[in-house]
Scaffold this active site. Structure first.
Site, short mmCIF file in Angstrom:
data_model
loop_
_atom_site.label_atom_id
_atom_site.label_comp_id
_atom_site.label_asym_id
_atom_site.label_seq_id
_atom_site.Cartn_x
_atom_site.Cartn_y
_atom_site.Cartn_z
N ARG A 146 0.85 -1.18 0.00
CA ARG A 146 0.00 0.00 0.00
C ARG A 146 0.89 1.23 0.00
O ARG A 146 1.93 1.25 0.67
CB ARG A 146 -0.91 0.03 1.25
CG ARG A 146 -2.06 -0.97 1.22
CD ARG A 146 -3.13 -0.59 0.20
NE ARG A 146 -4.29 -1.47 0.21
CZ ARG A 146 -4.42 -2.56 -0.56
NH1 ARG A 146 -3.47 -2.90 -1.40
NH2 ARG A 146 -5.51 -3.29 -0.49
N GLU A 204 -4.25 7.36 -4.53
CA GLU A 204 -4.57 6.68 -5.80
C GLU A 204 -5.94 7.17 -6.25
O GLU A 204 -6.85 7.18 -5.43
CB GLU A 204 -4.60 5.17 -5.60
CG GLU A 204 -3.22 4.62 -5.33
CD GLU A 204 -3.20 3.11 -5.11
OE1 GLU A 204 -4.21 2.46 -5.42
OE2 GLU A 204 -2.18 2.60 -4.64
N HIS A 239 -1.72 0.39 -9.72
CA HIS A 239 -2.29 -0.61 -8.80
C HIS A 239 -2.93 -1.77 -9.57
O HIS A 239 -4.14 -1.96 -9.54
CB HIS A 239 -3.32 0.04 -7.85
CG HIS A 239 -3.53 -0.77 -6.60
ND1 HIS A 239 -3.86 -0.20 -5.39
CD2 HIS A 239 -3.45 -2.11 -6.36
CE1 HIS A 239 -3.99 -1.16 -4.48
NE2 HIS A 239 -3.75 -2.33 -5.05
C1 GLV Z 1 -4.97 -5.48 -3.79
O1 GLV Z 1 -4.30 -4.52 -3.57
C2 GLV Z 1 -5.66 -6.21 -2.78
O2 GLV Z 1 -5.63 -5.80 -1.60
O3 GLV Z 1 -6.30 -7.22 -3.12
#
Ligand code: GLV
Length: 318
Positions: A230, A259, A278
């Site tokens: 993250r 984001e 992401h």
């Molecule tokens: C992706 O970032 C997830 O948490 O599945």
């Protein structure tokens, strides 16, 4: 016949991914602006990681039995509130392991081999011919990969690294007894010794800003930071400075803070930062598995059964 339980879907999920769920529940889905207006009616919430589910909306969820987050991360949900109110929260860990590990390894290669600059140069007329000294990168073989957070994804990245003849060290809350090919080290040693440091810890109060100015300074100036966890695990301002002044060599990022990252952000201007929007779990395989696991969690919670994957299992012994 009993009415079907109502479930609030925070996002639109393709029908083919949720299979027969539509036969079993009534889906409530409104526009983003008023998506929580009917929260008082629902027994379940099916959410994705881009929608915060905080106490101020949850306090109106009078019939809620379960929240099923279709993601491994759950920092978008106020899990403390859910635990206090004995609401189980589900996530989808196994489903995301390989696709996220692939992206982490992709970023390891991209950042160590200068994909950002090499690709930008090729597209902008700077590719004048084969070059002996341009775009030189770092070979992975024999280098040390440091893994912070040796859960399922961390281990999957470690396995890939061993295939590339890398040495693997890791730091974790606990030393693992089954992963003998990787050496357990302190957090400090991990920072000091890694040629590439790959982050695989969840975002929690303890990991918020964990990689800050001080930690970046402890890394080798030739080191690369890879983040598929993250964005907020890293102090992004400190990272930008470290990439600019050579405190570290490069970064490969699949996650940022915030984001989406505004287009004017300095990270986009840096040649030594390879950035993805992401996409760790963006494969059809992973998304189907995630949706299925999230449906299983949801249905178990609606039936009052233990969730197959529960992030707050302590509620079952309260
Ligand atoms: C992706 O970032 C997830 O948490 O599945």
């Amino acid at each position: 016949m009993n009415a079907k339980p109502k479930v609030l879907f925070t996002n639109l999920i393709p029908d083919e991914w949720i299979g027969t769920l539509k036969d079993k529940v009534e889906i409530i889905q409104d526009n983003p602006d008023d998506r929580f207006d009917r929260i008082g009616e629902v027994e379940g919430i099916f959410s994705l990681l881009d929608v915060p589910i905080k106490a101020e909306v949850l306090k109106n969820a009078n019939s809620l039995k379960v929240i099923s987050n279709m993601a491994v991360g759950f920092d978008n949900i106020d899990v403390n509130w859910c635990t206090e109110n004995r609401i189980p929260v589900g996530n989808t860990p196994d489903a995301v392991t390989d696709s996220t590990a692939d992206i982490a390894f992709g970023l390891i290669i991209a950042a160590s081999r200068n994909f950002q600059k090499a690709s930008a140069d090729a597209r902008s007329g700077q590719w004048k011919g084969w070059s002996l000294t341009n775009w030189l990168g770092m070979e992975l073989s024999e280098k040390k990969l440091g893994i912070l957070g040796m859960g399922k994804i961390g281990q999957a990245v470690a396995k890939r690294a061993l295939g590339f003849k890398m040495k693997v060290i890791y730091h974790n809350r606990k030393q693992l007894d089954h992963f003998v090919e990787a050496d357990y080290v302190s957090f400090e040693k991990l920072l000091q010794e890694s040629d590439i440091l790959s982050l695989h810890c969840p975002l929690t109060e303890e990991t918020l800003g964990l990689i800050g100015r001080q930690e970046l300074k402890m890394m080798k100036s030739s080191a690369i930071l890879v983040n598929t966890a993250r964005g907020k695990v890293v102090d992004q301002k400190a990272l930008i400075d470290a990439l600019k002044d050579g405190t570290i060599r490069a970064a490969g990022l699949d996650v940022t803070d915030p984001e989406p990252l505004p287009i004017m952000n300095e990270l986009f201007k840096l040649d030594n930062c390879f950035l993805l929007p992401h996409v760790g779990t963006s494969t059809i395989d992973a998304r189907k598995k995630m949706a299925m696991a999230a449906c299983d969690n949801l249905l178990a919670g609606l039936r009052g059964e233990k969730l197959p994957y529960c992030v707050n299992p302590q509620i079952y012994s309260m």
